[in-house]
Structure formats: C-alpha cells, structure tokens
Scaffold this motif. Structure first.
Motif, short mmCIF file in Angstrom:
data_model
loop_
_atom_site.label_atom_id
_atom_site.label_comp_id
_atom_site.label_asym_id
_atom_site.label_seq_id
_atom_site.Cartn_x
_atom_site.Cartn_y
_atom_site.Cartn_z
N GLU A 174 0.85 -1.50 -0.14
CA GLU A 174 -0.17 -0.02 -0.07
C GLU A 174 0.69 1.30 -0.26
N GLN A 175 2.08 1.31 0.88
CA GLN A 175 2.93 2.66 0.85
C GLN A 175 3.17 2.62 -0.84
N LEU A 176 4.03 1.44 -1.28
CA LEU A 176 4.47 1.53 -2.72
C LEU A 176 3.43 2.75 -3.67
N GLU A 177 2.41 2.05 -3.37
CA GLU A 177 0.97 2.41 -4.12
C GLU A 177 1.02 3.64 -4.20
N ARG A 178 1.30 4.74 -3.23
CA ARG A 178 0.78 5.76 -2.52
C ARG A 178 2.00 6.10 -3.16
N ALA A 179 3.35 5.93 -3.13
CA ALA A 179 4.63 6.80 -3.18
C ALA A 179 4.46 6.82 -5.46
N LEU A 180 3.84 6.03 -5.68
CA LEU A 180 3.74 5.56 -7.53
C LEU A 180 2.57 6.91 -7.58
N ALA A 181 2.13 6.86 -6.89
CA ALA A 181 0.89 7.67 -6.81
C ALA A 181 1.27 8.79 -7.10
N SER A 182 2.09 9.27 -6.24
CA SER A 182 2.73 10.66 -5.88
C SER A 182 4.05 10.71 -6.80
N ARG A 183 4.58 10.05 -6.58
CA ARG A 183 5.18 10.03 -8.53
C ARG A 183 4.92 10.64 -9.64
N SER A 184 3.57 9.69 -10.19
CA SER A 184 2.89 10.03 -10.95
C SER A 184 2.47 11.50 -11.58
N VAL A 185 1.46 12.09 -10.32
CA VAL A 185 1.13 13.32 -10.13
C VAL A 185 2.12 14.65 -10.32
N ILE A 186 3.90 14.72 -9.52
CA ILE A 186 4.42 15.11 -9.67
C ILE A 186 5.34 15.29 -11.01
N ASP A 187 5.73 14.13 -11.83
CA ASP A 187 6.16 13.94 -13.16
C ASP A 187 4.78 14.77 -14.11
N GLN A 188 3.76 14.75 -13.33
CA GLN A 188 2.73 15.79 -14.80
C GLN A 188 2.97 17.20 -14.27
N ALA A 189 3.67 17.92 -12.98
CA ALA A 189 3.49 18.81 -12.39
C ALA A 189 5.01 19.50 -13.13
N LEU A 190 5.96 18.18 -13.99
CA LEU A 190 6.90 18.82 -13.34
C LEU A 190 7.13 19.51 -15.61
N GLY A 191 6.32 18.40 -15.96
CA GLY A 191 6.31 18.35 -17.52
C GLY A 191 5.65 20.14 -17.79
N VAL A 192 4.89 20.76 -16.87
CA VAL A 192 4.06 21.23 -16.45
C VAL A 192 5.34 22.47 -16.35
N LEU A 193 6.36 22.71 -15.10
CA LEU A 193 6.57 23.56 -15.82
C LEU A 193 7.97 23.31 -16.38
N GLY B 175 7.05 23.04 -19.48
CA GLY B 175 6.86 23.61 -20.57
C GLY B 175 6.87 24.98 -20.31
N GLN B 176 6.39 25.56 -19.19
CA GLN B 176 6.19 26.78 -18.69
C GLN B 176 6.97 27.67 -18.49
N GLN B 177 8.75 26.67 -18.20
CA GLN B 177 9.80 27.97 -17.64
C GLN B 177 10.79 27.58 -19.04
N LYS B 178 10.53 26.61 -20.14
CA LYS B 178 11.23 26.64 -21.45
C LYS B 178 12.31 25.92 -20.04
N CYS B 179 12.43 25.36 -18.85
CA CYS B 179 13.45 23.90 -18.49
C CYS B 179 13.82 23.13 -18.60
N ASP B 180 14.75 22.65 -17.72
CA ASP B 180 15.23 21.06 -18.43
C ASP B 180 14.35 20.57 -17.44
N ALA B 181 14.27 18.84 -16.54
CA ALA B 181 13.43 17.97 -16.01
C ALA B 181 14.51 18.76 -14.15
N ARG B 182 15.62 18.98 -14.49
CA ARG B 182 16.75 19.34 -12.79
C ARG B 182 15.70 20.88 -12.48
N THR B 183 15.92 21.38 -13.69
CA THR B 183 15.55 22.81 -12.65
C THR B 183 14.20 22.99 -12.77
N ALA B 184 13.02 22.08 -13.20
CA ALA B 184 12.21 22.20 -12.74
C ALA B 184 11.42 21.57 -11.41
#
Length: 247
Positions: free
Chosen positions: A168-187, A189-198
């Motif tokens: 269950e903990q792993l599932e929650r961690a993977l779900a959080s990772r999915s949301v964070i990855d989506q946010a990184l993609g948004v940043l 695109g908005q900031q025209k930066c790489d993943a590390r900077t985002a």
C-alpha cells in the motif's frame, strides 16, 4: 501421534488463519493425556489478548491472569521461557492467580513461548484439570511441537500483513510520483527549462510553503487544468490503440 505431520496437513488444507489457529489449539489440547484446555495469547496494542482457545474455559483462565496482572502466561510473554506448573495447589509464584486457577479447577499447567527470529510473539498455554503432575515428558515434547508450528503460523500472518502494508505504501508512493512527474512537465513547458530545474523549482516552493511535494504538484496541475490530477498509471489503452486496423 505424528504431531508435525498433522500440523503440516492442516497447513496444506488451506483454512483461514483463525481456523488454523483454532485447530492448532485443539490439537495442543489433545496431544496431552489426559486432554487439557489450550489458549493462545499474543499482545495487541501492548496488552495481552487471547486470540484462540480450544474451549471457553481456557479463555476464562487466561483472562484472570490479564485482570490480576500475574500468572504463567504473562511470565512467558515477558521472559520467553517455558513455565511448568506441576501442582497448582502448591504453586505460590502468583498468589492471587493461584487462588483463581484453583477455583476454576486447574491442577497443572504448561505455557510455551511462541518465538520467531528471537522475538516473543505470543504464548501457548495448556491447563490440566485431572490431577497434579499430569504432563509427562512425552506430553511436553508433543505440545512443544504444536507451539513451534503456532509460532511459525503467527509469523507468516505478521509478515503477510507487513507485506500488504508495504504494498500500500508503494502504491501511494507511485501515485505521488505520477502527479509530481505531471507537474514537472507543466513547469518545463512554462519555464522552458529542463527536468532538473523544474524539480528544483517545485522543491523550493514545497519548502517555502511547508507543504508536501505531491500537494504542491497537485495544486499546480489543478490550477492549469481546472481538475484534480489523476494517476496516469490507471489509464488503459483503447482496444485498437496497438496500431491501425488492417483492412
């Protein structure tokens, strides 16, 4: 009687855990001659609890020890050593329990620790009513074999629960990772930066607002899309998404 063979047969028959422990308690009560009562105790939230018994009488004797705060069962839980009461009438290690046990008809008792990986996880208690000194050496050996199997059964159950919680903990961690990855993609695109900077931008905002990284990421996606983020791992491809239809 082949105790270990009988126990292994129970394991292979695949009953539920409680059913299995009840059968083990019944087996422990009958491997001694004359038959006794058996109760199995473990700790729950720091307090001793009887999990299964061969009959209601054993539960009553266990409960008297819990109420009085003394008795062979509690000593076993504390010290992890076998406690043998050959004659309850002349046993004065636990004076209050002695009187209660005699009133309930106990003449002798045997309590075995249930130990796994050097950890005391419970106790198996046998209560005899026929006569003092009623447990022979052969009785002790057979009862000890059942106690060993009860300890193994409880250990398997505990590990299964731990694995379930870990999953269950792993599932929650993977779900959080999915949301964070989506946010990184948004940043990105908005900031025209790489993943590390985002990620650094997201992390800094998390620290400044004293909020979890996943919550900050979820807010960012919600503001952009007007909807709460979803776990992308739950998306299923359409039936025809593997390629164009052949015609």
């Amino acid at each position: 009687m082949d105790v270990l063979g009988s126990v292994h047969s129970l394991l292979l028959s695949g009953p539920g855990l409680e059913d299995l422990l009840v059968k083990l308690a019944g087996m422990a009560a009958k491997v001694v001659d004359p038959p006794a009562s058996c109760g199995m105790t473990t700790r729950y939230d720091g307090e001793p609890r009887t999990i299964v018994t061969s009959d209601p009488r054993a539960a009553l004797i266990d409960e008297q020890q819990y109420i009085l705060g003394e008795g062979p069962c509690l000593d076993v839980l504390e010290n992890g050593e076998v406690v043998d009461v050959a004659d309850q009438a002349s046993e004065y290690r636990w004076r209050r329990y002695r009187d209660s046990a005699l009133e309930l008809g106990v003449t002798a008792s045997l309590s075995f620790p249930l130990i796994v990986d050097d950890q005391i996880i419970g106790a198996l208690n046998l209560y005899g009513y026929d006569r003092p000194n009623s447990f022979s050496e052969a009785d002790r050996e057979r009862a000890a074999a059942v106690a060993d199997q009860a300890a193994t059964t409880l250990a398997f159950a505990a590990r299964a629960v731990q694995q379930s919680q870990l999953g269950e903990q792993l599932e929650r961690a993977l779900a959080s990772r999915s949301v964070i990855d989506q946010a990184l993609g948004v940043l990105m695109g908005q900031q025209k930066c790489d993943a590390r900077t985002a990620f650094e931008l997201l992390r800094r905002h998390s620290q400044n607002t004293n909020r979890k990284l996943r919550d900050v990421a979820a807010d960012l996606i919600t503001k952009l899309t007007g909807q709460a983020p979803v776990d992308t791992r739950t998306f299923e491809p359409d039936g025809d998404s593997d390629g164009p239809e052949s015609g």
